[in-house]
Design an enzyme around this catalytic site. Structure first.
Site, PDB file in Angstrom:
ATOM      1  N   ASP A 266      13.824  -6.488  -7.565  1.00 18.17           N
ATOM      2  CA  ASP A 266      12.667  -6.026  -6.805  1.00 18.17           C
ATOM      3  C   ASP A 266      12.943  -4.641  -6.228  1.00 18.17           C
ATOM      4  O   ASP A 266      13.587  -3.812  -6.881  1.00 18.17           O
ATOM      5  CB  ASP A 266      12.334  -7.045  -5.710  1.00 18.17           C
ATOM      6  CG  ASP A 266      10.854  -7.121  -5.403  1.00 18.17           C
ATOM      7  OD1 ASP A 266      10.341  -6.179  -4.777  1.00 18.17           O
ATOM      8  OD2 ASP A 266      10.213  -8.111  -5.789  1.00 18.17           O
ATOM      9  N   HIS A 305       8.718  -4.900  -0.196  1.00 23.89           N
ATOM     10  CA  HIS A 305       8.332  -5.978  -1.104  1.00 23.89           C
ATOM     11  C   HIS A 305       9.494  -6.920  -1.379  1.00 23.89           C
ATOM     12  O   HIS A 305       9.373  -8.152  -1.286  1.00 23.89           O
ATOM     13  CB  HIS A 305       7.829  -5.342  -2.397  1.00 23.89           C
ATOM     14  CG  HIS A 305       7.107  -6.254  -3.316  1.00 23.89           C
ATOM     15  ND1 HIS A 305       7.745  -6.965  -4.304  1.00 23.89           N
ATOM     16  CD2 HIS A 305       5.793  -6.556  -3.429  1.00 23.89           C
ATOM     17  CE1 HIS A 305       6.849  -7.665  -4.992  1.00 23.89           C
ATOM     18  NE2 HIS A 305       5.659  -7.438  -4.473  1.00 23.89           N
ATOM     19  N   ASN A 394      -1.774  -9.613 -10.227  1.00 19.95           N
ATOM     20  CA  ASN A 394      -2.789  -9.574  -9.167  1.00 19.95           C
ATOM     21  C   ASN A 394      -4.062  -8.841  -9.567  1.00 19.95           C
ATOM     22  O   ASN A 394      -4.845  -8.468  -8.708  1.00 19.95           O
ATOM     23  CB  ASN A 394      -2.205  -8.900  -7.918  1.00 19.95           C
ATOM     24  CG  ASN A 394      -0.961  -9.589  -7.417  1.00 19.95           C
ATOM     25  OD1 ASN A 394      -0.835 -10.801  -7.522  1.00 19.95           O
ATOM     26  ND2 ASN A 394      -0.026  -8.818  -6.898  1.00 19.95           N
ATOM     27  N   SER A 477       3.206 -12.147  -6.270  1.00 22.75           N
ATOM     28  CA  SER A 477       4.553 -11.752  -5.870  1.00 22.75           C
ATOM     29  C   SER A 477       5.087 -12.645  -4.760  1.00 22.75           C
ATOM     30  O   SER A 477       6.300 -12.812  -4.617  1.00 22.75           O
ATOM     31  CB  SER A 477       4.561 -10.302  -5.371  1.00 22.75           C
ATOM     32  OG  SER A 477       4.392  -9.401  -6.419  1.00 22.75           O
TER      33      SER A 477
END
Length: 600
Positions: A266, A305, A394, A477
């Site tokens: 990530d 994130h 998304n 996520s």
């Protein structure tokens, strides 16, 4: 008429533009060096798509062309907007676009090529200076906004988007919680459609529809602190709504994922956060070195994130905060691949996972195009017994790569009613047709298709962000770390994996077990796959495995209280039946996966 814009009567180029009814306009995100010179952060793809939908609705246009730029070396984030759109529109509408476009967006005339220096075209200069647009009558003013939160204290660093005429205007609050924004209006009074405020941490976002804004005073917007919806937060918030629904709060304390290695590929993770301080190993794969940088780069999570995902997977209470992840005692390896990462960065990260004998990989990332070399690396991971769990995406349509790989487990998102305030963005993602009896719903943003394996909690998920803060975030996520955490607990504590060989058979069995433990939902399989994974059906197996290790039969009695997965207090099902659209993959075991394509 000649292409150079002149005519046989010697009329000026300006005169020709004046009489043109429609012109071609290019609209694209300002990025790379241009963004750096303007001192702005490039916008992400979803923000750009939202702005474009607003414009197309206002002016009744659709793109003549979508120019998809192949960019990888200059990306600022994994989901940065890069597409350029070409529109053909009335000159009045083009003028509105030109004058309302903020620093994040470039609006240009699609001019004919010619020799010369780079400069705005004559027509572009006309559009920027066009103040009398007949019936358009664009009016420009400014509004002052103050963002306050808990205890009426100013909220700094909150992003604000205001939708009125033309492009949505964007800004960020200063240390006093204040900002000044341009307001563009057409005749007919106050036409501000909405204001969206997104804080960086500690508070819920807020959407205000049709606000009555003052152009002379200060408009105060009050945000709701997380503690308003979660009393005593963070001390009394050990488990999020998704973790509770999955049964983590019912799991005995000794099941903590100890002995399992989890890689989080990530944006890095902040180990100075009290809840993440046990994370001690990481690599920065955004650096141009084969093995990544084992220094401090992975700790610098500028996006937040990766830290958010880490909290869900492995959050560990420090005595002052009660947040708990699924596997607080697992060995966590952070692999930083963005901002700035490419497919080569992902290749390096996956190779490092093989080298370090990682068990489960969380990938809350993705892109629009597949990569054959990345696919081969994922297949190599599977052959080494590494399970890759990937966010479905998304964009609300087909999922993207690498979630579309037949060798991974793709995760869609679910929400639950009454877990977020009614004036948040999360509330807008709830569609009545996608709500089931237990208040669960499939949000509008989640990618869907026959490829989806399962759906995890992904709306209004509160977790860790850099600086010791907490933030509610939404997306596939956020759903993926829930399933990754559950997978880690299965590998660590289910007897089936105690002495299982590290090969594709182990991955196939783990994926099938997650499906088996999923409670079906009365929603389309393309949106939720096998359903909502829960730990309830695994409790008995965990206890049986522990009893076998300890030589203690007493723990087996726990099985009666955990006979199968449940949703809303009702028994779900106790056996696994493959979905008709599933297909067997792999060379050493049947990995049941649906055919098709996925996303991030």
């Amino acid at each position: 008429m000649p292409e150079n814009g002149s005519n046989t009567n010697g009329a000026s180029q300006d005169a020709i533009y004046e009489t043109s009814e429609k012109i071609d306009i290019l609209v694209g995100p300002r990025r790379s060096l241009a963004a750096k010179r303007a001192g702005i952060q490039p916008m992400n793809a979803s923000t750009m798509a939202s702005a474009v939908r607003i414009l197309e609705s206002q002016f009744g246009v659709t793109p003549e062309r979508v120019i998809r730029r192949k960019i990888n070396k200059t990306l600022s984030t994994h989901d940065e907007a890069t597409d350029v759109l070409k529109y053909r529109m009335d000159i009045e509408a083009a003028a509105i676009l030109a004058q309302t476009a903020g620093p994040s967006v470039s609006v240009e005339v699609d001019s004919h090529l010619q020799y010369g220096a780079v400069a705005p075209s004559n027509l572009m200069q006309q559009l920027m200076g066009r103040t009398n647009m007949g019936n358009a009558g664009l009016k420009e003013s400014t509004v002052k906004i103050r963002i306050i939160g808990e205890g009426d204290k100013p909220v700094a660093g909150a992003s604000v988007t205001m939708e009125a005429a033309g492009f949505p205007q964007e800004g960020r609050s200063n240390s006093r919680g204040e900002l000044t924004m341009k307001l563009f209006e057409l005749p007919g009074g106050n036409q501000v459609k909405s204001i969206f405020v997104r804080p960086s941490a500690g508070h819920w976002n807020r959407i205000i529809n049709s606000p009555n804004l003052s152009t002379t005073g200060i408009n105060v917007i009050r945000l709701k602190p997380i503690a308003d919806t979660h009393a005593g937060f963070p001390l009394n918030a050990a488990y999020g709504w998704g973790q509770r629904l999955m049964g983590l709060d019912k799991l005995p304390d000794e099941y903590t994922g100890k002995g399992v290695k989890i890689a989080i590929i990530d944006s890095g993770a902040d180990p100075t956060h009290p809840v993440l301080s046990h994370i001690a190993q990481g690599f920065d794969m955004t650096k141009d070195t084969p093995d990544g940088q084992a220094g401090e780069g992975w700790k610098d999570d500028v996006i937040g994130h990766g830290s958010h995902c880490a909290g869900v997977i492995t959050g560990k209470t420090d005595g002052t905060t009660a947040i708990r992840g699924f596997a607080p005692d697992a060995e966590i390896i952070v692999m930083k691949v963005f901002p700035g990462g490419q497919f080569s960065s992902l290749l390096d990260a996956l190779a490092k996972c093989i080298e370090l004998n990682v068990d489960v990989v969380n990938m809350s990332l993705g892109g629009g195009e597949a990569s054959e070399v990345v696919e081969q690396q994922i297949e190599e991971c599977v052959q080494h017994g590494i399970a890759c769990i990937v966010a479905a995406g998304n964009s609300g349509n087909e999922v993207q790569y690498p979630a579309k790989s037949p060798s991974v487990l793709a995760v869609a998102a679910l929400g639950q009613m009454n877990t977020f305030p009614n004036d948040t963005w999360e509330a807008t993602t709830m569609q009545p047709s996608q709500v089931v009896g237990d208040g669960l719903f499939s949000p509008s943003f989640t990618c869907h298709g026959p490829e989806i394996a399962v759906a995890g909690p992904g709306v209004g998920i509160i977790s860790t962000v850099p600086g010791g803060q907490f933030d509610p975030q939404s997306g596939t996520s956020m759903a993926t770390p829930h399933v990754c955490g559950m997978a880690a607990l299965l590998v660590a504590h289910h007897p089936d994996f105690k002495n299982a060989p590290r090969d594709a058979t182990r991955v196939a069995h783990l994926f099938n077990m997650i499906r088996t433990l999923s409670a079906p939902l009365p929603l389309a399989a393309e949106r939720v796959g096998s359903g909502f994974p829960t730990l309830h059906g695994a409790f008995a197996a965990f206890e049986a495995g522990r009893a076998a290790e300890d030589g203690d039969g007493d723990h087996a009695q726990f099985a009666a209280a955990s006979a199968g997965p449940r949703i809303g207090g009702h028994m779900a099902f106790s056996h696994y039946a493959p979905h008709p659209a599933q297909h067997a993959y792999g060379t050493q075991g049947a990995v049941y996966r649906p055919q098709g394509f996925y996303s991030y």
